[in-house]
Design a protein around this motif. Sequence first.
Motif, PDB file in Angstrom:
ATOM      1  N   TYR A  51       0.854  -1.175   0.000  1.00  0.00           N
ATOM      2  CA  TYR A  51       0.000   0.000   0.000  1.00  0.00           C
ATOM      3  C   TYR A  51       0.896   1.233   0.000  1.00  0.00           C
ATOM      4  N   ALA A  52       0.754   2.057  -1.039  1.00  0.00           N
ATOM      5  CA  ALA A  52       1.752   3.093  -1.294  1.00  0.00           C
ATOM      6  C   ALA A  52       1.806   4.164  -0.210  1.00  0.00           C
ATOM      7  N   LYS A  53       0.673   4.511   0.391  1.00  0.00           N
ATOM      8  CA  LYS A  53       0.665   5.630   1.335  1.00  0.00           C
ATOM      9  C   LYS A  53       1.506   5.342   2.564  1.00  0.00           C
ATOM     10  N   ARG A  54       1.332   4.176   3.172  1.00  0.00           N
ATOM     11  CA  ARG A  54       2.060   3.842   4.404  1.00  0.00           C
ATOM     12  C   ARG A  54       3.174   2.832   4.180  1.00  0.00           C
ATOM     13  N   GLY A  55       3.258   2.313   2.980  1.00  0.00           N
ATOM     14  CA  GLY A  55       4.342   1.384   2.662  1.00  0.00           C
ATOM     15  C   GLY A  55       4.171  -0.009   3.198  1.00  0.00           C
ATOM     16  N   CYS A  56       2.976  -0.332   3.690  1.00  0.00           N
ATOM     17  CA  CYS A  56       2.748  -1.646   4.305  1.00  0.00           C
ATOM     18  C   CYS A  56       2.608  -2.735   3.241  1.00  0.00           C
ATOM     19  N   TYR A  57       3.133  -3.912   3.556  1.00  0.00           N
ATOM     20  CA  TYR A  57       2.981  -5.075   2.689  1.00  0.00           C
ATOM     21  C   TYR A  57       1.506  -5.411   2.514  1.00  0.00           C
ATOM     22  N   ALA A  58       1.110  -5.757   1.273  1.00  0.00           N
ATOM     23  CA  ALA A  58      -0.288  -6.069   0.990  1.00  0.00           C
ATOM     24  C   ALA A  58      -0.495  -7.510   0.559  1.00  0.00           C
ATOM     25  N   ALA A  59       0.286  -7.985  -0.423  1.00  0.00           N
ATOM     26  CA  ALA A  59       0.074  -9.341  -0.947  1.00  0.00           C
ATOM     27  C   ALA A  59       1.270  -9.754  -1.787  1.00  0.00           C
ATOM     28  N   ARG A  60       1.402 -11.055  -1.952  1.00  0.00           N
ATOM     29  CA  ARG A  60       2.423 -11.638  -2.824  1.00  0.00           C
ATOM     30  C   ARG A  60       1.755 -12.035  -4.135  1.00  0.00           C
ATOM     31  N   ILE A  61       2.451 -11.825  -5.240  1.00  0.00           N
ATOM     32  CA  ILE A  61       1.915 -12.159  -6.555  1.00  0.00           C
ATOM     33  C   ILE A  61       2.959 -12.993  -7.285  1.00  0.00           C
ATOM     34  N   VAL A  62       2.530 -14.128  -7.811  1.00  0.00           N
ATOM     35  CA  VAL A  62       3.447 -15.034  -8.501  1.00  0.00           C
ATOM     36  C   VAL A  62       2.845 -15.401  -9.853  1.00  0.00           C
TER      37      VAL A  62
END
Length: 238
Positions: free
Chosen positions: A198-209
């Motif tokens: 998530y760009a605003k707070r920089g938190c990890y959101a999900a992994r994509i493969v």
Amino acid sequence: MREKQSVRFEKQGAIAAVEWRCGLPRNRMTEFDGKKQDACEYEAGHRIETAVGVRSMPFRVLGIDPGQFSHLYGLSDADLAAEGAKRYVVDSKPGFPDRVEVRDMNIGEHAILLNYEHQPADTPYRSRHAIFVREGAHRALDAIDFIPDVLRIRPISLRGFSHNGEMVDADLVDGDALAPLIEQFFENPAIAYLQAHYAKRGCYAARIVPFRNDRQDGQDIPFWGRVLGRRASSQNQS
């Protein structure tokens, strides 16, 4: 043949997303016919019919394994604090994005805020950050060619990593334009997996493969995909 196969996997991915969004039992999700569905199924079903066409680079969006957090479920606030975590009662939606089911939690649900190492590779890019997990979440999202709403409605920082955890590429994008960027990144053979933040707070959101369906044992096929495959096989034999 490849185009028809891609269309089939596109549809299966959308069906799985309908099941996830509406909480339907697996044994009812054999096919979406668009008839006599409640409002939730109708909305999600619309996604099947309007899903993007054949993708040149199919992908899977993955939530975090909930087994890493289940020991925190039901702890007192004091015990959570001892683990470096904190419980919240969700009071706004959107606002509390869960990383297991990859959705915004509903008002009244319990969210656990904790520190999570989302990039454990032994490189300079090793990283951890705060994430929310829905208390009681027990099944991680695994969807093909589908951007969950929690990602779609937010600006996303997409980061591409090599097999050994080195960052190869990164870019910012609005969530509703995320799918083309994912495909673009996976056209680079040096990129093994992606992380959405998530760009605003920089938190990890999900992994994509990348989605691959070339193994005979089906291990690269999500659980619900293998179920659908077994069901189709049994129906053909009957």
